[in-house]
Scaffold this active site. Structure first.
Site, PDB file in Angstrom:
ATOM      1  N   ASP A   1       0.820  -1.219   0.000  1.00  0.00           N
ATOM      2  CA  ASP A   1       0.000   0.000   0.000  1.00  0.00           C
ATOM      3  C   ASP A   1       0.851   1.265   0.000  1.00  0.00           C
ATOM      4  OD1 ASP A   1       0.817  -0.559   2.610  1.00  0.00           O
ATOM      5  OD2 ASP A   1      -1.115  -0.045   3.525  1.00  0.00           O
TER       6      ASP A   1
ATOM      7  N   SER B   1      -5.701  -7.628  16.700  1.00  0.00           N
ATOM      8  CA  SER B   1      -5.520  -8.833  15.896  1.00  0.00           C
ATOM      9  C   SER B   1      -5.258  -8.532  14.428  1.00  0.00           C
ATOM     10  CB  SER B   1      -6.769  -9.729  16.004  1.00  0.00           C
ATOM     11  OG  SER B   1      -6.947 -10.168  17.329  1.00  0.00           O
ATOM     12  N   GLY B   2      -5.149  -7.266  14.083  1.00  0.00           N
ATOM     13  CA  GLY B   2      -4.906  -6.908  12.700  1.00  0.00           C
ATOM     14  C   GLY B   2      -6.132  -6.999  11.821  1.00  0.00           C
TER      15      GLY B   2
ATOM     16  N   GLU C   1      -7.544   9.126  11.703  1.00  0.00           N
ATOM     17  CA  GLU C   1      -6.614   8.224  12.386  1.00  0.00           C
ATOM     18  C   GLU C   1      -5.174   8.722  12.278  1.00  0.00           C
ATOM     19  OE1 GLU C   1      -5.689   3.474  12.925  1.00  0.00           O
ATOM     20  OE2 GLU C   1      -7.500   4.174  11.918  1.00  0.00           O
TER      21      GLU C   1
ATOM     22  N   ASP D   1      -7.348   0.082   4.929  1.00  0.00           N
ATOM     23  CA  ASP D   1      -8.298  -0.345   5.960  1.00  0.00           C
ATOM     24  C   ASP D   1      -9.633   0.370   5.823  1.00  0.00           C
ATOM     25  OD1 ASP D   1      -6.250  -1.890   6.838  1.00  0.00           O
ATOM     26  OD2 ASP D   1      -5.923  -0.824   8.718  1.00  0.00           O
TER      27      ASP D   1
ATOM     28  N   TYR E   1       7.913  -1.942  11.320  1.00  0.00           N
ATOM     29  CA  TYR E   1       7.085  -1.463  10.216  1.00  0.00           C
ATOM     30  C   TYR E   1       7.713  -0.204   9.618  1.00  0.00           C
ATOM     31  CZ  TYR E   1       2.891   0.226   7.764  1.00  0.00           C
ATOM     32  OH  TYR E   1       2.013   0.681   6.813  1.00  0.00           O
TER      33      TYR E   1
END
Length: 389
Positions: free
Chosen positions: A42, A129-130, A166, A178, A230
């Site tokens: 992404d 939990s993703g 976010e 997402d 990440y």
């Protein structure tokens, strides 16, 4: 088990009455999501292919006078209230309430007259939990406020606004996938998203007709160094793109990969680039198979994706690898980690009548390794955010 609580909407309605004394004007739901394939593509301007889960966050809501928002969360059994002054700038509302305040802030920043509201929030999307519990919360709140205020915001613009809430208000550097999945997915389809121009295509993913299902396995692995790792992967990809003279790694075609790798100085960077370039191609290949109705044939691509994440991008952990290996050994057609890595979930493409057996095999493998028992859920692609009543 990961349990899709069937009465989550009823709990929201009951919670609203218990907190505020009268019924809500309506209920709005947004799902969690899993990414079928396309990991760490992404932010490289590449391609992803998520679908929505039957697990949902539900917001029961009604207007209230003034620029005040009162929010009750079932999870914390806590009620918070914030006003216009609290959403004037990021950081004034913290904790779980920041996700709600962030949506109000983003709407106001975009020029929308957001109505004051009372909200009650329930969810069966597990945290950590993703599965995009934060995007589900933001998107359900957004849907509620848009309807309560009769605000015009086209569906194609809603993910970017929720992402801004976010990224800027909460301070979490998530990509656009997402919120796009949670808001725009359709039942029985996967969402083919081009992360460069944010164009989408709904790709038929009719598992039921093929006698298949996706088994989602919550690894229950603690997220080990996830944030720092990440960020390191992202920096490595951006530096590699700069070295190769391209806007993003998406611009390296798979038939140009060997030549591109030969221009890079160190082996670790070459591995990172190889994952991103081949993962983009796996997304395109998966989409081509699904368009042709060849759902069963995507299994090897899912497994190849996992191998690439494990060996080239180095973002898996022992619990994740154990789940993938056990699922494949028990007859899954393909299996891979889904999400950013270092914990989270695995998905396995399984024959519907073998799902319980595959889940049992993974649970047994965990027990043999001394891991905390995994959670499992068999799913079909569900709809995105919607008003329930």
């Amino acid at each position: 088990m990961i349990q899709p609580t069937g009465d989550v909407a009823e709990r929201a309605a009951a919670g609203f009455i218990a907190q505020y004394g009268d019924p809500a004007a309506g209920r709005w739901a947004a799902p969690g999501r899993v990414n079928l394939i396309g990991e760490h593509t992404d932010y490289n301007d590449g391609f992803v292919l998520p679908f929505a889960l039957p697990l949902r966050t539900v917001v029961a809501a009604d207007r209230q006078d003034g620029e005040r928002w009162t929010v009750w969360s079932e999870l914390s059994d806590e009620t918070i209230t914030f006003g216009a002054e609290d959403v004037a700038e990021p950081g004034r509302v913290t904790g779980w309430g920041a996700y709600v305040a962030g949506v109000v802030w983003a709407l106001r920043e975009a020029g929308h007259p957001v109505p004051g509201a009372r909200l009650a929030i329930t969810s069966d999307v597990p945290l950590g939990s993703g599965l995009s519990s934060s995007a589900a919360l933001e998107s359900a709140v957004l849907a509620a406020l848009l309807d309560l205020g009769v605000l015009a915001l086209p569906a194609e613009r809603q993910p970017r606004l929720a992402q801004r809430a976010e990224n800027v208000y909460v301070g979490a550097p998530t990509g656009i996938m997402d919120q796009s999945a949670v808001i725009r997915c359709r039942a029985g389809h996967a969402l083919f998203l081009d992360c460069r121009d944010e164009s989408v295509e709904h790709i038929p993913f009719d598992l039921d007709a093929a006698g298949l299902a996706v088994l989602v396995i919550d690894s229950r692995a603690p997220h080990r160094h996830a944030d720092g790792e990440y960020a390191a992967r992202r920096r490595s990809c951006e530096a590699a793109a700069k070295s190769l003279g391209v806007p993003a790694l998406r611009d390296v075609a798979v038939d140009q990969l060997d030549a591109a790798l030969a221009r890079l100085d160190d082996e670790e960077t070459r591995r990172r680039v190889r994952h991103v370039v081949t993962e983009d191609q796996r997304v395109l290949d998966t989409v081509a198979l699904l368009r042709a109705g060849r759902v069963r044939d995507i299994g090897p691509l899912l497994t190849a994706s996992h191998v690439s994440m494990r060996d080239d991008f180095e973002i898996t952990v022992p619990e994740i690898d154990t789940a993938v290996e056990a699922a494949l050994a028990a007859g899954a057609l393909g299996a891979r980690m889904t999400g950013g890595g270092f914990g989270g979930c695995v998905l396995a493409l399984v024959n519907t009548d073998r799902a319980d057996g595959v889940a049992a095999a993974v649970t047994a493998a965990y027990a043999e390794r001394g891991f905390t028992a995994p959670g499992t859920l068999t799913v079909l692609p569900a709809p995105g955010a919607t008003r329930l009543d």
